[in-house]
Design an enzyme around this catalytic site. Structure first.
Site, PDB file in Angstrom:
ATOM      1  N   ARG A 259       0.864  -1.185   0.000  1.00 11.60           N
ATOM      2  CA  ARG A 259       0.000   0.000   0.000  1.00 11.60           C
ATOM      3  C   ARG A 259       0.897   1.229   0.000  1.00 11.60           C
ATOM      4  NH1 ARG A 259       0.453   1.857   5.235  1.00 11.60           N
ATOM      5  NH2 ARG A 259       0.649   0.285   6.855  1.00 11.60           N
ATOM      6  N   HIS A 263      -1.766   3.545   6.623  1.00 10.86           N
ATOM      7  CA  HIS A 263      -2.669   2.445   6.971  1.00 10.86           C
ATOM      8  C   HIS A 263      -4.118   2.925   6.918  1.00 10.86           C
ATOM      9  CE1 HIS A 263      -4.122  -1.172   8.900  1.00 10.86           C
ATOM     10  NE2 HIS A 263      -4.739  -0.433   9.802  1.00 10.86           N
ATOM     11  N   TYR A 273       7.982   4.229   9.776  1.00 10.08           N
ATOM     12  CA  TYR A 273       8.339   2.804   9.797  1.00 10.08           C
ATOM     13  C   TYR A 273       8.734   2.242   8.434  1.00 10.08           C
ATOM     14  CZ  TYR A 273       3.317   2.504   8.601  1.00 10.08           C
ATOM     15  OH  TYR A 273       2.079   2.675   8.031  1.00 10.08           O
TER      16      TYR A 273
END
Length: 360
Positions: A259, A263, A273
């Site tokens: 993706r 999120h 991250y």
């Protein structure tokens, strides 16, 4: 036993039909799709990419509520759905709204769902699906039950459910697979491995080398598929669907994908991250670019074709968001009323209280 484990893990090779350059590298599994089918797949992916871009913008404007970006996962989502039939039952996770839309959910209702309006969950007759599941993994056990119901009714259909890599770390994942396997229920379990369950990389979630191998213990045929290759996802889904409707039981498909966005739009910052280099590498495998190259080689797709889809999508979204804006606002009394056929005493009192407030 270490040798046994390594031998099992080594058998899960990535299934691919179309490489990054739009070349067919697995002719034996090239799907029997017409030129019109290939163009329709491309149209749906472009349309869904635009829908994702506009949904992010609408969310930032405060005109949508909860939203989980989908860009990068179009091949995984739409390639799998393209292999399904109208009678098949979809149990989606919260990122899987595109499959619902292409399964028949009106776009304005998808927007109402995002806003938390109850009408967004009241699907039209004939749209065989449940609402997107917010609880991680809960849809997996539900899919096993729906699939068993399909089997007991003797229907030639399947229950299809989607989760992310994080969902495979939930207990519901193993319970759902085991139940479906024990009863030979016609279920397809999709794991969209987009590398991060919110922010935890997949290698920190499990010691398993693949997520596909997790289906083996439950006795399910399991496959690892290039989730950026729409033709590979379609071919794999078509194969396991035919098995399921012919009485050969459930299967698991891991689509290895990515993706591009956060999120969800609820404050996640993916730069904390993952690196820009990682995203850049995955963008080279973009599912739209890959299929576009194939179609251009076949003289089936042009810049004009793509621009028309983009314009159509923007116009559809404009109309749908206006319809959502104009839809009657949700009231507390609506929620109380739709939850019970007969209201208990305490809710009867609250109903009267809120009726009075809403009348002012």
């Amino acid at each position: 036993m270490k040798d046994v484990l390594e031998n099992i893990e080594g058998q899960f090779e990535m299934f691919q039909v179309l490489d990054e350059n739009g070349e067919v590298v697995n002719k034996d599994w090239m799907p029997d799709l017409s030129d019109d089918d290939l163009k329709e797949l491309m149209r749906r992916m472009v349309y869904t990419r635009v829908l994702d871009q506009r949904s992010i913008a609408l969310n930032r404007q405060g005109r949508l509520g909860f939203y989980a970006p989908t860009a990068g996962q179009e091949a995984s989502q739409l390639g799998s759905h393209f292999a399904l039939e109208e009678d098949d039952y979809i149990l989606p996770a919260y990122r899987d709204v595109p499959q619902l839309i292409w399964h028949g959910l009106p776009l304005y209702q998808a927007f109402l769902f995002s806003r938390g309006h109850f009408h967004g969950n009241q699907f039209p007759e004939g749209v065989n699906a449940l609402s997107p599941q917010i609880i991680i993994g809960a849809q997996i056990t539900q899919a096993a039950g729906v699939a068993l119901g399909i089997k007991k009714r003797g229907k030639k259909a399947v229950a299809v459910t989607y989760t992310g890599d994080g969902g495979t770390s939930q207990g519901d994942f193993y319970e759902g697979l085991n139940f479906a396997g024990a009863y030979d229920a016609p279920a397809i379990f999709f794991v969209q491995n987009n590398q991060f369950a919110i922010s935890v990389p997949v290698e920190m979630q499990t010691n398993a080398k693949t997520l596909a191998q997790k289906g083996v213990a439950a006795g399910l045929p399991s496959y690892q598929v290039d989730g950026m290759d729409v033709l590979a996802v379609y071919a794999a889904t078509k194969h396991v669907r035919e098995r399921a409707v012919n009485g050969d039981g459930p299967a698991l498909i891991e689509t290895v994908t990515y993706r591009y966005g956060p999120h969800t739009m609820a404050g996640d910052d993916p730069t904390r991250y993952r690196t820009e280099d990682m995203t850049s590498e995955w963008e080279k495998r973009d599912p739209l670019v890959r299929l576009r190259k194939l179609l251009e080689k076949k003289d089936l797709w042009s810049e004009d074709d793509e621009n028309k889809v983009i314009d159509d999508a923007k116009e559809d979204i404009k109309k749908a968001i206006k319809k959502a804006d104009d839809y009657p606002k949700q009231k507390v009394t609506d929620l109380i009323d739709i939850m019970h056929e007969e209201l208990p005493n305490n809710l009867q009192e609250q109903m009267e209280e809120y009726k009075e407030k809403e009348s002012k």
